[in-house]
Design an enzyme around this catalytic site. Structure first.
Site, PDB file in Angstrom:
ATOM      1  N   LYS A 115       0.813  -1.218   0.000  1.00  0.00           N
ATOM      2  CA  LYS A 115       0.000   0.000   0.000  1.00  0.00           C
ATOM      3  C   LYS A 115       0.842   1.263   0.000  1.00  0.00           C
ATOM      4  CE  LYS A 115      -4.492  -1.314   1.780  1.00  0.00           C
ATOM      5  NZ  LYS A 115      -5.569  -0.999   2.715  1.00  0.00           N
ATOM      6  N   LYS A 199      -6.490  -9.058  -7.886  1.00  0.00           N
ATOM      7  CA  LYS A 199      -7.678  -9.164  -7.043  1.00  0.00           C
ATOM      8  C   LYS A 199      -8.717  -8.135  -7.480  1.00  0.00           C
ATOM      9  CE  LYS A 199      -8.662  -9.335  -2.392  1.00  0.00           C
ATOM     10  NZ  LYS A 199      -8.429  -9.041  -0.991  1.00  0.00           N
ATOM     11  N   LYS A 202     -11.819  -2.139  -5.382  1.00  0.00           N
ATOM     12  CA  LYS A 202     -12.560  -0.897  -5.574  1.00  0.00           C
ATOM     13  C   LYS A 202     -11.674   0.199  -6.131  1.00  0.00           C
ATOM     14  CE  LYS A 202     -13.192  -1.535  -0.630  1.00  0.00           C
ATOM     15  NZ  LYS A 202     -14.105  -1.677   0.447  1.00  0.00           N
TER      16      LYS A 202
END
Ligand code: TRP
Length: 339
Positions: A115, A199, A202
């Site tokens: 991240k 994956k 969103k």
């Protein structure tokens, strides 16, 4: 009720439209677990702000996760549904656990590395200590079981290490129970509709990569039509299917929503082109998602109801959390006063 007196805690981040991957990977299992466990379903708003959020969107997304829980079948009268920031003990326990957790443990967390991206110096320190807040979520309620996706497995192992170190450092037996993970199986790890290696997310810029729980019938049909498959017909065995990542993913979706075993589905469609399979799949998805999406819309039009559910959840959660925090302070030797 014949709940087994074991406690489940899980959390979902309010970071925008939930998709079918979140549903099969988390929420669908929550619905099953409410029968057998005392469940705490948390909307982890404090985790969301480890990355910059728009305040208006954060507020709405938080209510939308609650609406999604309820629309999917989680009974707010039998489970505790609340947002993390409304129970201040999450932040309090997180601080204490920060003082137990070793830097080296956090440095090994792969989610932080992913991240934070290339510019690690510019990531928030909250993103770095994210897992200790997650440990606090779990340990505050002395949860015995935690349903998580594969990507959270490492964070749960860290929670176990933190609980063990606290118990040992303060010589307090099994004060924090060591939580067991309930890891979703592979069929619920849903990948992007455009790339079977990524994956479903969103944050993918392409809308066609995911199906949201608020998508209408037309977009579901359109997205499945466009979804990547393969230039051959449906193979006749699982081994070959697994090699075709995008086909395997669509079969996982089918199996997840229908509860029909994948091998059965392969038998049914083997040798056929993907068009009829896709038609059946979109019909199935529409029939399952439409009622949920309609109910989310209804609930979002009744914000007072949602806020009341959350307030009730906050009160129930606070009672338990307060007790754990008081005990923790006493164990550590922090001076506190009875109210
Ligand atoms: N980190 C989890 C995720 O992104 C969300 C989460 C926060 C969570 N606290 C939790 C999950 C506690 C399980 C238990 O998916």
């Amino acid at each position: 009720m014949n709940k087994v007196n074991q406690t489940v805690l899980s959390g979902v981040q309010p970071s925008g439209n939930l998709h079918v991957g979140n549903y099969l990977g988390a929420i669908k299992n929550f619905v099953t677990m409410q029968k057998n466990y005392d469940c705490y379903f948390c909307v982890v708003d404090l985790h969301a702000i480890t990355i910059k959020q728009n305040p208006i969107e954060l507020y709405n997304n938080t209510l939308e996760v609650v609406a999604t829980y309820i629309a999917s079948g989680i009974d707010p009268t039998k489970n505790v549904i609340f947002n993390q920031s409304s129970v201040s003990m999450h932040a309090e326990l997180a601080w204490i656990l920060n003082c137990v957790t070793r830097m080296g443990w956090l440095k090994r967390m792969t989610q932080f590395k992913d991240k934070a991206g290339a510019d690690k110096e510019n990531a928030s320190s909250g993103l770095f200590t994210y897992p200790t807040l997650m440990a606090a979520d779990i340990l505050l309620y002395k949860a015995t079981h935690v349903p998580v996706g594969n990507d959270q497995k490492q964070h749960l192992e860290l929670t176990r290490d933190i609980a063990q170190k606290f118990n040992r450092d303060y010589n307090c037996g099994n004060f924090f129970p060591i939580p067991e993970p309930i890891i979703e199986d592979n069929t619920s790890r849903i990948m992007s509709l455009k790339d079977g290696q990524q994956k479903m997310s969103k944050s993918d810029p392409s809308e066609n990569s995911r199906i949201s729980l608020t998508d209408d019938t037309d977009s579901i049909v359109k997205k499945i039509k466009k979804a990547k498959t393969a230039d051959i017909v449906m193979p006749d065995n699982l081994k070959k299917v697994i090699e075709l990542k995008e086909v395997n993913n669509l079969l996982n979706l089918y199996s997840g929503f229908s509860d029909i075993d994948k091998v059965k589905l392969i038998e049914q469609y083997s040798g056929q082109k993907f068009s009829s399979f896709k038609l059946d799949l979109s019909e199935l998805l529409v029939s399952k998602i439409e009622p949920i999406s309609n109910e989310i819309k209804n609930l979002m039009n009744d914000k007072n109801y949602l806020l009341n559910v959350m307030k009730d959840g906050k009160n129930k959660a606070t009672e338990v959390a307060k007790k754990t925090i008081n005990e923790t302070y006493d164990i550590i030797g922090l001076v506190r006063y009875e109210a």
